[in-house]
Design an enzyme around this catalytic site. Structure first.
Site, PDB file in Angstrom:
ATOM      1  N   ASP A 156      -1.273  -2.309  -1.255  1.00  0.00           N
ATOM      2  CA  ASP A 156      -2.687  -2.226  -1.632  1.00  0.00           C
ATOM      3  C   ASP A 156      -2.802  -1.913  -3.128  1.00  0.00           C
ATOM      4  OD1 ASP A 156      -3.222  -2.495   1.047  1.00  0.00           O
ATOM      5  OD2 ASP A 156      -3.524  -0.341   1.366  1.00  0.00           O
TER       6      ASP A 156
HETATM    7  N1  URA Z   1       0.083   0.519   4.413  1.00  0.00           N
HETATM    8  C1  URA Z   1      -1.089   0.614   3.764  1.00  0.00           C
HETATM    9  O1  URA Z   1      -2.075   1.079   4.326  1.00  0.00           O
HETATM   10  N2  URA Z   1      -1.151   0.192   2.490  1.00  0.00           N
HETATM   11  C2  URA Z   1      -0.090  -0.301   1.811  1.00  0.00           C
HETATM   12  O2  URA Z   1      -0.209  -0.655   0.642  1.00  0.00           O
HETATM   13  C3  URA Z   1       1.121  -0.403   2.498  1.00  0.00           C
HETATM   14  C4  URA Z   1       1.200   0.016   3.797  1.00  0.00           C
END
Ligand code: URA
Length: 232
Positions: A101
């Site tokens: 993310d």
């Molecule tokens: N899980 C998440 O919620 N975000 C990420 O970036 C990776 C794993």
């Protein structure tokens, strides 16, 4: 691989420049002049440009310490992506092996080897990924049991695969999951009635982020590290 793609990668020129050379008859495949840019080059074919042999560059395998705030995407109309951290001549060749993310930091893998990235990202592979997560609330007492049993995430029927958790403090944990669902770690803690305030990926398979890489820095993987990701 298509002939124009092969020539472009092997000669380090654009696809359109490669197409022009092919159309002008400057490229031969295993001794035969080929003017069709879409011609499929066999693995054992000998490709020559104006009589000189062409070879594809060695595949690239990189680890990058993703900083917060950049998108895990190869292109985006409005926002900066992680590829902006790499020299353009390398960035254009690469794709991301999975995503983090925008507000997650840590280990991100990039390559131009589709078979390798498929072995890591394919849902059937269950490669473990370990994250350091900061939480808004102290973790519930039964969190380990619920994570081990599998959680049902919002709008999903299939429970998560068993995940392991280590408490580092009341609000900081190390969690290992063996799937890659959308926002999975954040949604798992939401299902436990908590909220992730920070998230950092430490490892994928047997490969741990190099502590010498500051956020935004990257380096090539050594051959044994490419295998370690896969657990080989
Ligand atoms: N899980 C998440 O919620 N975000 C990420 O970036 C990776 C794993």
């Amino acid at each position: 691989m298509r002939l124009d793609r092969f020539v472009s990668q092997a000669a380090g020129i654009s696809r359109s420049q490669a197409r022009v050379l092919v159309r002008r008859g400057r490229v031969s495949v295993s001794g035969e002049r080929v003017r069709d840019a879409a011609f499929a080059v066999a693995d054992d074919a000998r490709v020559e440009l104006e009589g000189r042999p062409l070879a594809l560059p060695q595949p690239l395998y990189l680890m990058l310490n993703k900083p917060l705030g950049l998108l895990s995407a190869t292109t985006d109309a409005g926002q900066a992506t992680v590829l902006s951290l790499l020299p353009p001549e390398i960035a254009t060749r690469l794709h991301l092996v999975g995503r983090l993310d925008k507000d997650t930091s840590g280990l991100l893998l990039l390559t131009d080897d589709g078979a390798w990235s498929h072995r890591i990202s394919a849902p059937s592979q269950h490669i473990p990924k370990t994250y350091l997560a900061g939480l808004a609330e102290p973790l519930a007492a039964d969190a380990e049991l619920r994570l081990a049993a599998g959680l049902t995430l919002r709008n999903e029927a299939q429970p998560t695969r068993p995940a392991t958790l280590r408490r580092l403090s009341d609000t900081e944990v190390r969690i290992t999951i063996a799937e890659g669902r959308y926002h999975q770690v954040r949604r798992m803690f939401a299902a436990l009635g908590n909220r992730v305030t920070s998230l950092h990926r430490e490892s994928v398979g047997g490969l741990t982020l190099d502590p010498g890489l500051a956020p935004g820095q990257w380096r090539a993987l050594r051959p044994e590290e490419c295998l370690a990701v896969l657990g080989d």
